[in-house]
Design an enzyme around this catalytic site. Sequence first.
Site, PDB file in Angstrom:
ATOM      1  N   ARG A   7       0.843  -1.198   0.000  1.00 43.11           N
ATOM      2  CA  ARG A   7       0.000   0.000   0.000  1.00 43.11           C
ATOM      3  C   ARG A   7       0.881   1.253   0.000  1.00 43.11           C
ATOM      4  NH1 ARG A   7      -5.476  -0.906   3.314  1.00 43.11           N
ATOM      5  NH2 ARG A   7      -6.320   0.000   1.431  1.00 43.11           N
TER       6      ARG A   7
ATOM      7  N   SER B 199      -8.988  -0.609  -1.340  1.00 47.14           N
ATOM      8  CA  SER B 199      -9.577   0.715  -1.138  1.00 47.14           C
ATOM      9  C   SER B 199     -10.788   0.948  -2.037  1.00 47.14           C
ATOM     10  CB  SER B 199      -8.532   1.809  -1.386  1.00 47.14           C
ATOM     11  OG  SER B 199      -7.550   1.785  -0.382  1.00 47.14           O
TER      12      SER B 199
ATOM     13  N   TYR C 177      -3.412  -0.378   8.092  1.00 49.13           N
ATOM     14  CA  TYR C 177      -4.244  -1.373   8.756  1.00 49.13           C
ATOM     15  C   TYR C 177      -4.198  -1.182  10.268  1.00 49.13           C
ATOM     16  CZ  TYR C 177      -4.179  -4.004   4.367  1.00 49.13           C
ATOM     17  OH  TYR C 177      -4.313  -4.401   3.066  1.00 49.13           O
TER      18      TYR C 177
ATOM     19  N   GLN D 202      -1.646   3.211  -5.479  1.00 47.54           N
ATOM     20  CA  GLN D 202      -3.015   3.679  -5.218  1.00 47.54           C
ATOM     21  C   GLN D 202      -3.973   3.404  -6.373  1.00 47.54           C
ATOM     22  OE1 GLN D 202      -2.721   7.794  -4.047  1.00 47.54           O
ATOM     23  NE2 GLN D 202      -2.171   7.295  -1.949  1.00 47.54           N
TER      24      GLN D 202
END
Length: 370
Positions: free
Chosen positions: A116, A127, A222, A121
């Site tokens: 991540r 996501s 996380y 992204q």
Amino acid sequence: MIAGILKEPQQESRVSLLPEGVSQLIKKGHTIVVESGAGAKASASDSDYEKAGATISSAESVVAASEVILCIHQPSIPIPSSKVLIGMYQPLFHQEQMSKWAGEGLTVFSLDMLPRTTRAQSMDVLSSQANIAGYKAVLVAANNYPRYFPMFMTAAGSITPAKVLILGAGVAGLQAIATAKRLGAVVEVFDTRPAVKEEVMSLGAKFVEVEGAADASKAGGYAVEQTEEYKQKQQQRISESIAKADIVITTAQIPGKKAPVLITEAMINNMRNGSVIVDIAAATGGNTPFTRDGEIVIHNGVQIIGSGNLPSTMSSDASKLYGKNILNFLQLLTTKEGALQLNWEDDLVKGSCITHGGEVVHDRVKQLIS
């Protein structure tokens, strides 16, 4: 490159790539083969795929013809060795399947393990899908809650706004905040990461703080395991907030581990009759002791809705966003001429690869197997 798109299992409505995504790949010189009916539940017919330039065939023919096979969940048919498989396979929970695929000579990329980072992204399937889950969780709650969400003042009397508590302010939690606020609810949010307080407050919600949380700054966004002392403080604060809440949205998950139980039976017993809990973490055990994925359990007048695959309920847009993630990831695996080329020097390619060359190559999965 020849890429194949397989139909998902019965309970899944999404598809790896919609016709618009297929069209983009074909314009770059790739060949696409699609299993008949693969996009039906996502509002994409076989004729739509054919218009985009794809060939429609049986699952067996798709697998036989393709170098790369796109399938969100584990395929229901055997995949021959030397094929490349791309999807979301939760390898930390399915180590045996990963070992089996390694033994069969498959190269498997699981995009839920993608590092991540900023560069990742545009390929971040967690996501893109969590955003949908947070939005839909609030709508599911509103549909099952026997009262209004917003405040109403009428000639027949006034209705107070619903009080919503959201546990977890990741992508799903933040979208749940925004959606609940749009519907007129009063929103409180709990998260173990103090860094998200500013984002929560910017959306108009109150942040419930508990001091002493373990540092999660290196966990890639996380949650992490907490100390027993912190867990006791956490349960006390959550208990106080839940007693006043009408709706609770829970999103707390820890990669590779069972979801933490944040809402105890005693807390649920203190909620008023007609309250609703929507548990997004249901697929990994849930944040309550009564959660069952895909089911509604009523305990002491409180509805506990296990919703581990909410993105599937918005199949068209979920597939569109997932497909864009796939298109961006495929750029890392192909040359400008359209040939398949696995670049192991790329941290995103290496970081999302689970099996290759007859063995499990992902460090975290390998540690769990050994």
